[in-house]
Design a protein around this motif. Structure first.
Motif, PDB file in Angstrom:
ATOM      1  N   VAL A  56      19.958 -45.570 -68.005  1.00 35.15           N
ATOM      2  CA  VAL A  56      19.306 -45.811 -69.181  1.00 35.15           C
ATOM      3  C   VAL A  56      20.315 -45.266 -70.485  1.00 35.15           C
ATOM      4  O   VAL A  56      20.743 -44.106 -70.420  1.00 35.15           O
ATOM      5  N   THR A  57      20.648 -46.063 -71.200  1.00 30.11           N
ATOM      6  CA  THR A  57      21.848 -45.564 -72.158  1.00 30.11           C
ATOM      7  C   THR A  57      20.956 -44.879 -73.425  1.00 30.11           C
ATOM      8  O   THR A  57      19.847 -45.686 -73.921  1.00 30.11           O
ATOM      9  N   ILE A  58      21.205 -43.694 -73.637  1.00 27.03           N
ATOM     10  CA  ILE A  58      20.597 -42.992 -74.909  1.00 27.03           C
ATOM     11  C   ILE A  58      20.697 -43.573 -75.906  1.00 27.03           C
ATOM     12  O   ILE A  58      21.721 -43.872 -76.723  1.00 27.03           O
ATOM     13  N   ALA A  61      22.576 -42.301 -79.066  1.00 22.10           N
ATOM     14  CA  ALA A  61      24.009 -41.904 -78.581  1.00 22.10           C
ATOM     15  C   ALA A  61      24.578 -42.999 -78.039  1.00 22.10           C
ATOM     16  O   ALA A  61      25.871 -43.090 -77.487  1.00 22.10           O
ATOM     17  N   ALA A  62      24.256 -44.162 -78.180  1.00 25.49           N
ATOM     18  CA  ALA A  62      24.521 -45.546 -77.476  1.00 25.49           C
ATOM     19  C   ALA A  62      26.242 -45.978 -77.960  1.00 25.49           C
ATOM     20  O   ALA A  62      26.726 -46.490 -77.250  1.00 25.49           O
ATOM     21  N   ALA A  66      29.855 -44.703 -83.662  1.00 22.46           N
ATOM     22  CA  ALA A  66      29.072 -44.448 -84.668  1.00 22.46           C
ATOM     23  C   ALA A  66      27.982 -43.288 -84.356  1.00 22.46           C
ATOM     24  O   ALA A  66      27.374 -42.940 -85.414  1.00 22.46           O
ATOM     25  N   SER A  67      28.245 -42.555 -83.104  1.00 24.35           N
ATOM     26  CA  SER A  67      27.222 -41.649 -83.092  1.00 24.35           C
ATOM     27  C   SER A  67      27.889 -40.423 -82.355  1.00 24.35           C
ATOM     28  O   SER A  67      28.885 -40.756 -81.267  1.00 24.35           O
ATOM     29  N   GLU A  68      27.300 -39.246 -82.217  1.00 21.50           N
ATOM     30  CA  GLU A  68      27.850 -38.272 -81.598  1.00 21.50           C
ATOM     31  C   GLU A  68      27.080 -38.571 -80.135  1.00 21.50           C
ATOM     32  O   GLU A  68      25.935 -38.792 -80.220  1.00 21.50           O
ATOM     33  N   PRO A  69      27.649 -37.742 -78.814  1.00 22.89           N
ATOM     34  CA  PRO A  69      26.803 -38.021 -77.664  1.00 22.89           C
ATOM     35  C   PRO A  69      25.435 -37.254 -77.906  1.00 22.89           C
ATOM     36  O   PRO A  69      25.449 -36.039 -78.583  1.00 22.89           O
ATOM     37  N   GLU A  86      29.652 -41.703 -70.937  1.00 21.35           N
ATOM     38  CA  GLU A  86      29.654 -42.770 -71.487  1.00 21.35           C
ATOM     39  C   GLU A  86      28.285 -43.701 -71.489  1.00 21.35           C
ATOM     40  O   GLU A  86      27.703 -43.338 -70.428  1.00 21.35           O
ATOM     41  N   PRO A  87      28.296 -44.544 -72.284  1.00 14.83           N
ATOM     42  CA  PRO A  87      27.014 -45.587 -72.203  1.00 14.83           C
ATOM     43  C   PRO A  87      27.289 -46.589 -70.734  1.00 14.83           C
ATOM     44  O   PRO A  87      28.427 -46.440 -70.276  1.00 14.83           O
ATOM     45  N   ASP A  88      26.058 -46.972 -70.385  1.00 15.47           N
ATOM     46  CA  ASP A  88      26.041 -47.968 -69.216  1.00 15.47           C
ATOM     47  C   ASP A  88      26.359 -47.175 -67.868  1.00 15.47           C
ATOM     48  O   ASP A  88      26.948 -47.740 -67.125  1.00 15.47           O
ATOM     49  N   CYS A  89      26.026 -45.891 -67.692  1.00 20.00           N
ATOM     50  CA  CYS A  89      26.413 -45.046 -66.770  1.00 20.00           C
ATOM     51  C   CYS A  89      27.880 -44.981 -66.286  1.00 20.00           C
ATOM     52  O   CYS A  89      28.021 -45.195 -65.152  1.00 20.00           O
ATOM     53  N   THR A  90      28.859 -44.790 -67.461  1.00 20.95           N
ATOM     54  CA  THR A  90      30.153 -44.890 -66.664  1.00 20.95           C
ATOM     55  C   THR A  90      30.684 -43.467 -67.470  1.00 20.95           C
ATOM     56  O   THR A  90      30.168 -42.671 -68.062  1.00 20.95           O
TER      57      THR A  90
END
Length: 116
Positions: A56-58, A61-62, A66-69, A86-90
């Motif tokens: 699940v990418t938040i 924060a994706a 453009a966004s903070e984590p 990081e996005p995509d569980c990386t």
């Protein structure tokens, strides 16, 4: 001969039903996190009964450009949660216990997976 085909079809349907039932498993409970809203103010997001073994990418924060984590995750589900930078569980990851305490605001994340 027809009885054998009917029995085989019934067994196949039962196996398919069992497979679909196990693949739709979800963690029970809530996963909370903080994020900075578009107004620049801290806000809280929640994932309710998230799917198990699916990244699940938040949403808030994706996009790293453009966004903070997101930050300060709190795993109140019944499964382990692995949060990623990081996005995509990386990226770097940390494991949070089921029904654990809220993590520090220093713990940043952009994605999470439950179970294993």
């Amino acid at each position: 001969m027809r009885l054998r085909h009917s029995f085989t079809a019934a067994c196949g349907a039962l196996a398919l039903t069992a497979t679909l039932a196990t693949s739709a498993h979800a963690a029970t409970g809530e996963f909370h996190y903080g994020f900075i809203g578009i107004n620049g103010e801290p806000q809280t997001g929640t994932l309710l009964d998230p799917a198990s073994r699916e990244c699940v990418t938040i949403p808030e924060a994706a996009d790293p450009d453009a966004s903070e984590p997101a930050f300060a995750p709190h795993n109140a589900t019944d499964e382990f949660a692995i949060v990623f930078t990081e996005p995509d569980c990386t990226g770097d990851s940390w494991t949070l216990r089921p029904h654990g305490r809220p993590a520090s605001e220093r713990l940043k994340l952009r994605s999470v997976v439950f179970g294993g």
